[in-house]
Design a protein around this motif. Structure first.
Motif, PDB file in Angstrom:
ATOM      1  N   GLU A 169     -37.702  51.510 -28.304  1.00 36.09           N
ATOM      2  CA  GLU A 169     -38.771  50.619 -28.781  1.00 36.09           C
ATOM      3  C   GLU A 169     -38.597  50.310 -30.262  1.00 36.09           C
ATOM      4  O   GLU A 169     -38.737  49.145 -30.691  1.00 36.09           O
ATOM      5  CB  GLU A 169     -40.131  51.270 -28.537  1.00 36.09           C
ATOM      6  CG  GLU A 169     -40.546  51.282 -27.074  1.00 36.09           C
ATOM      7  CD  GLU A 169     -41.847  52.042 -26.857  1.00 36.09           C
ATOM      8  OE1 GLU A 169     -42.532  51.753 -25.852  1.00 36.09           O
ATOM      9  OE2 GLU A 169     -42.185  52.920 -27.694  1.00 36.09           O
ATOM     10  N   GLU A 170     -38.289  51.327 -31.039  1.00 36.20           N
ATOM     11  CA  GLU A 170     -38.093  51.114 -32.472  1.00 36.20           C
ATOM     12  C   GLU A 170     -36.897  50.203 -32.731  1.00 36.20           C
ATOM     13  O   GLU A 170     -36.937  49.315 -33.587  1.00 36.20           O
ATOM     14  CB  GLU A 170     -37.880  52.456 -33.167  1.00 36.20           C
ATOM     15  CG  GLU A 170     -37.666  52.321 -34.678  1.00 36.20           C
ATOM     16  CD  GLU A 170     -37.433  53.668 -35.344  1.00 36.20           C
ATOM     17  OE1 GLU A 170     -37.276  53.687 -36.579  1.00 36.20           O
ATOM     18  OE2 GLU A 170     -37.407  54.696 -34.634  1.00 36.20           O
ATOM     19  N   TYR A 188     -35.499  47.893 -30.703  1.00 35.05           N
ATOM     20  CA  TYR A 188     -35.719  46.508 -30.298  1.00 35.05           C
ATOM     21  C   TYR A 188     -36.754  45.825 -31.186  1.00 35.05           C
ATOM     22  O   TYR A 188     -36.671  44.610 -31.431  1.00 35.05           O
ATOM     23  CB  TYR A 188     -36.120  46.449 -28.819  1.00 35.05           C
ATOM     24  CG  TYR A 188     -34.913  46.503 -27.910  1.00 35.05           C
ATOM     25  CD1 TYR A 188     -34.232  45.350 -27.552  1.00 35.05           C
ATOM     26  CD2 TYR A 188     -34.432  47.723 -27.442  1.00 35.05           C
ATOM     27  CE1 TYR A 188     -33.124  45.393 -26.746  1.00 35.05           C
ATOM     28  CE2 TYR A 188     -33.316  47.786 -26.633  1.00 35.05           C
ATOM     29  CZ  TYR A 188     -32.653  46.614 -26.292  1.00 35.05           C
ATOM     30  OH  TYR A 188     -31.541  46.672 -25.499  1.00 35.05           O
ATOM     31  N   LEU A 242     -38.371  43.823 -25.374  1.00 37.37           N
ATOM     32  CA  LEU A 242     -38.086  45.046 -24.631  1.00 37.37           C
ATOM     33  C   LEU A 242     -38.553  44.851 -23.197  1.00 37.37           C
ATOM     34  O   LEU A 242     -39.719  45.051 -22.860  1.00 37.37           O
ATOM     35  CB  LEU A 242     -38.786  46.251 -25.268  1.00 37.37           C
ATOM     36  CG  LEU A 242     -38.556  47.602 -24.579  1.00 37.37           C
ATOM     37  CD1 LEU A 242     -37.076  47.929 -24.500  1.00 37.37           C
ATOM     38  CD2 LEU A 242     -39.317  48.700 -25.315  1.00 37.37           C
ATOM     39  N   LYS A 252     -35.849  49.109 -20.515  1.00 36.86           N
ATOM     40  CA  LYS A 252     -36.477  50.429 -20.524  1.00 36.86           C
ATOM     41  C   LYS A 252     -35.725  51.413 -19.631  1.00 36.86           C
ATOM     42  O   LYS A 252     -35.864  52.627 -19.783  1.00 36.86           O
ATOM     43  CB  LYS A 252     -37.936  50.329 -20.077  1.00 36.86           C
ATOM     44  CG  LYS A 252     -38.849  49.664 -21.097  1.00 36.86           C
ATOM     45  CD  LYS A 252     -40.281  49.619 -20.588  1.00 36.86           C
ATOM     46  CE  LYS A 252     -41.201  48.924 -21.582  1.00 36.86           C
ATOM     47  NZ  LYS A 252     -42.595  48.868 -21.085  1.00 36.86           N
TER      48      LYS A 252
END
Length: 278
Positions: free
Chosen positions: A122-123, A125, A132, A137
């Motif tokens: 997450e960080e 992207y 995302l 995922k």
């Protein structure tokens, strides 16, 4: 990265102090594209070259298709036989990226999206301003007890499960991941390699003498590698490189000198440790 270099230095120091422990690894290349010939592998070479200064020799390599049963069987066989196993491929976002599931099955661990792995993705992207998606995922699906391996190229981590290190299939990413692996390796004796170039000689000219040397020095691996290339005058130039590998430096030096003597005895002009052996 700094830790990796420190550890390599420590391993070299250990060898200089007489470390004779033999540590062996296997490489498991995963993917239908490798078996079809569509993709040419270079990960084996990169992994072997990275491990050598750490005192780990690659003793076996296998290629398996994207078939769960074959992957699990290969993983279990190799992890029982060798000190370390390195897998490449099959940890991307698509339906055929099933390496995490195979590792989980081999170790009896559940596999699902893990919060720590997802947070990294997450960080990454968010930083690259890339959506995302649910498919992306999937790259956070990791065996329950695995330890993550940092990926400084694309963010999505690899992972370590027991003595098995799972890396990406893309060579640039796999090589970058290795920097977070070096400090986890307990290596042994470093295998040294030296070359004697014998321009103009064929393997047949050297075969008998090489057999004698191999018998006299069973602890030294001696290989002969013929080469051919077209000279400036259009004629085919040929020769044979003699490569000796051993953990004992003194013994290796003895063999190298004897290889040079062998070359001279059959009319060759040996060059020891040429900068660009063909």
């Amino acid at each position: 990265m700094t830790i990796a270099y420190i550890r390599r230095g420590e391993r070299m120091k250990g060898w200089m102090m007489g470390d004779t422990k033999q540590v062996r690894a296997a490489v498991l290349l995963i993917g239908d594209e490798l078996l079809s010939g569509r993709t040419r592998d270079i990960n084996l070479s990169e992994i072997a070259k990275f491990l050598a200064p750490l005192g780990v020799s690659v003793a076996e390599c296998r290629i398996v298709p994207d078939e769960p049963d074959e992957m699990v069987a290969a993983i279990n066989h190799l992890r029982a036989k060798y000190d370390y196993v390195f897998t490449t491929g099959g940890i991307g976002p698509t339906h055929d990226d099933i390496t995490a599931d195979a590792i989980g099955a081999a170790f009896g661990q559940t596999v699902d999206v893990r919060d720590d792995a997802l947070a990294i993705i997450e960080e990454w992207y968010a930083k690259t301003k890339t959506p995302l998606t649910e498919s992306r995922k999937r790259m956070a699906r990791v065996p329950s007890d695995a330890i993550l391996i940092r990926n400084p190229v694309t963010g999505a981590p690899g992972f370590q499960t027991g003595n098995v290190f799972t890396l990406a299939g893309v060579p640039k990413i796999a090589r970058a991941m290795l920097e977070d692996v070096a400090h986890r390796i307990e290596g042994g004796a470093v295998t040294l390699s030296r070359t004697v170039a014998t321009g103009g000689l064929r393997e047949g000219d050297l075969a008998e003498g090489l057999g004698v040397l191999a018998s006299e020095y069973p602890a030294v691996s001696i290989g002969s590698y013929p080469y051919f290339y077209e000279g400036s005058d259009g004629e085919i130039q040929r020769g044979t490189n003699l490569v000796a590998r051993a953990t004992d430096e003194k013994m290796l030096d003895e063999v190298v000198e004897k290889l040079a003597d062998l070359s001279r005895s059959v009319g060759g002009k040996p060059v020891i440790d040429p900068p660009d052996a063909k």
